[in-house]
Design a protein around this motif. Structure first.
Motif, PDB file in Angstrom:
ATOM      1  N   ASP A  29       4.418  -2.521  -5.641  1.00 24.68           N
ATOM      2  CA  ASP A  29       5.769  -2.207  -5.462  1.00 24.68           C
ATOM      3  C   ASP A  29       6.320  -2.594  -4.039  1.00 24.68           C
ATOM      4  N   PHE A  30       5.449  -3.152  -3.155  1.00 21.61           N
ATOM      5  CA  PHE A  30       5.877  -3.383  -1.665  1.00 21.61           C
ATOM      6  C   PHE A  30       6.699  -4.513  -1.473  1.00 21.61           C
ATOM      7  N   LYS A  31       7.517  -4.512  -0.476  1.00 18.41           N
ATOM      8  CA  LYS A  31       8.332  -5.754  -0.073  1.00 18.41           C
ATOM      9  C   LYS A  31       8.422  -5.680   1.364  1.00 18.41           C
ATOM     10  N   VAL A  32       8.288  -6.984   1.989  1.00 18.13           N
ATOM     11  CA  VAL A  32       8.728  -6.986   3.428  1.00 18.13           C
ATOM     12  C   VAL A  32       9.858  -7.688   3.585  1.00 18.13           C
ATOM     13  N   ASP A  33      10.414  -7.526   4.813  1.00 18.95           N
ATOM     14  CA  ASP A  33      11.742  -8.415   4.928  1.00 18.95           C
ATOM     15  C   ASP A  33      11.462  -9.510   5.714  1.00 18.95           C
ATOM     16  N   PHE A  77       4.691  -7.721   8.082  1.00 21.95           N
ATOM     17  CA  PHE A  77       3.474  -7.110   7.215  1.00 21.95           C
ATOM     18  C   PHE A  77       3.265  -5.876   8.111  1.00 21.95           C
ATOM     19  N   ASP A  78       3.150  -6.084   9.321  1.00 24.13           N
ATOM     20  CA  ASP A  78       2.626  -4.776  10.233  1.00 24.13           C
ATOM     21  C   ASP A  78       3.790  -3.927  10.122  1.00 24.13           C
ATOM     22  N   ALA A  79       4.929  -4.162  10.226  1.00 22.70           N
ATOM     23  CA  ALA A  79       6.130  -3.295  10.548  1.00 22.70           C
ATOM     24  C   ALA A  79       6.463  -2.445   9.237  1.00 22.70           C
ATOM     25  N   ALA A  80       6.109  -3.014   8.193  1.00 22.09           N
ATOM     26  CA  ALA A  80       6.236  -2.326   6.997  1.00 22.09           C
ATOM     27  C   ALA A  80       4.984  -1.521   6.655  1.00 22.09           C
ATOM     28  N   ASP A  81       3.904  -1.555   7.487  1.00 23.60           N
ATOM     29  CA  ASP A  81       2.716  -0.740   7.316  1.00 23.60           C
ATOM     30  C   ASP A  81       2.075  -0.904   5.829  1.00 23.60           C
ATOM     31  N   ASN A 108      -1.954   0.122   5.289  1.00 17.12           N
ATOM     32  CA  ASN A 108      -1.952   1.707   4.925  1.00 17.12           C
ATOM     33  C   ASN A 108      -1.209   2.059   3.672  1.00 17.12           C
ATOM     34  N   LYS A 109      -0.355   1.797   3.312  1.00 19.12           N
ATOM     35  CA  LYS A 109       0.394   2.092   2.241  1.00 19.12           C
ATOM     36  C   LYS A 109      -0.451   1.591   1.097  1.00 19.12           C
ATOM     37  N   TRP A 110      -0.986   0.613   0.905  1.00 16.47           N
ATOM     38  CA  TRP A 110      -1.849  -0.166  -0.125  1.00 16.47           C
ATOM     39  C   TRP A 110      -2.944   0.738  -0.352  1.00 16.47           C
ATOM     40  N   SER A 111      -3.367   0.983   0.940  1.00 17.85           N
ATOM     41  CA  SER A 111      -4.974   1.769   0.880  1.00 17.85           C
ATOM     42  C   SER A 111      -4.710   3.289   0.328  1.00 17.85           C
ATOM     43  N   ALA A 112      -3.388   3.674   0.260  1.00 13.98           N
ATOM     44  CA  ALA A 112      -3.133   5.098  -0.392  1.00 13.98           C
ATOM     45  C   ALA A 112      -2.722   5.018  -1.823  1.00 13.98           C
ATOM     46  N   THR A 113      -2.562   3.939  -2.403  1.00 12.38           N
ATOM     47  CA  THR A 113      -2.238   3.860  -3.863  1.00 12.38           C
ATOM     48  C   THR A 113      -3.520   4.097  -4.685  1.00 12.38           C
TER      49      THR A 113
END
Length: 142
Positions: free
Chosen positions: A59-63, A77-81, A84-89
């Motif tokens: 579901d994640f996307k980076v600009d 990748f770092d700016a979108a964090d 951490n978002k992935w490890s919370a899924t």
């Protein structure tokens, strides 16, 4: 109902086959309907062309732009964090649990089996007590 996960530039993907299986990467360029160029700046995935069948879209996307350089992808990748978002899924949590189960030895699996049996017994025991109380209560009402 439209798709929620579309293969596009900047989409974070999970590699599900090969030496990098289980690692996250970012789609940098789409070559054709079967292949994409990916780069995993923080996960150790080198820039490579990979078949879509070997990827799971998240579901994640980076600009980022088309063909972005390694450093640009890393900063986005770092700016979108993403880590951490992935490890919370739940997806990542299931992967971690599976990896932990895979490292268990025979005695650890035995202990888990005994704990499951004990939990099942307690559950049946407590359910039986509640059912017995309910039957007694209905007999008193009659």
């Amino acid at each position: 109902m439209p798709f929620k996960r579309v293969a596009e530039i900047g989409r974070v993907v999970l590699i599900n086959y090969g030496t990098n299986a289980g690692k996250l990467a970012v789609i940098v360029n789409i070559l054709d309907q079967n292949r994409a160029q990916i780069d995993g700046p923080k996960t150790g995935v080198k820039r490579q062309v990979i078949n879509f069948k070997r990827l799971s879209i998240t579901d994640f996307k980076v600009d980022i732009g088309v063909g972005a350089r390694h450093g640009t992808v890393a900063k986005a990748f770092d700016a979108a964090d993403i880590a951490n978002k992935w490890s919370a899924t739940n997806w990542a949590k299931r992967q971690a649990a599976k990896a932990k189960r895979d490292t268990l030895n025979d005695f650890d699996r035995f202990k888990i089996m005994k704990l499951r049996k004990r939990r099942s017994y307690r559950l049946r025991f407590e359910t039986g007590k509640l059912l017995k109380q309910a039957r007694v209560a209905t007999k008193k009402q009659d």
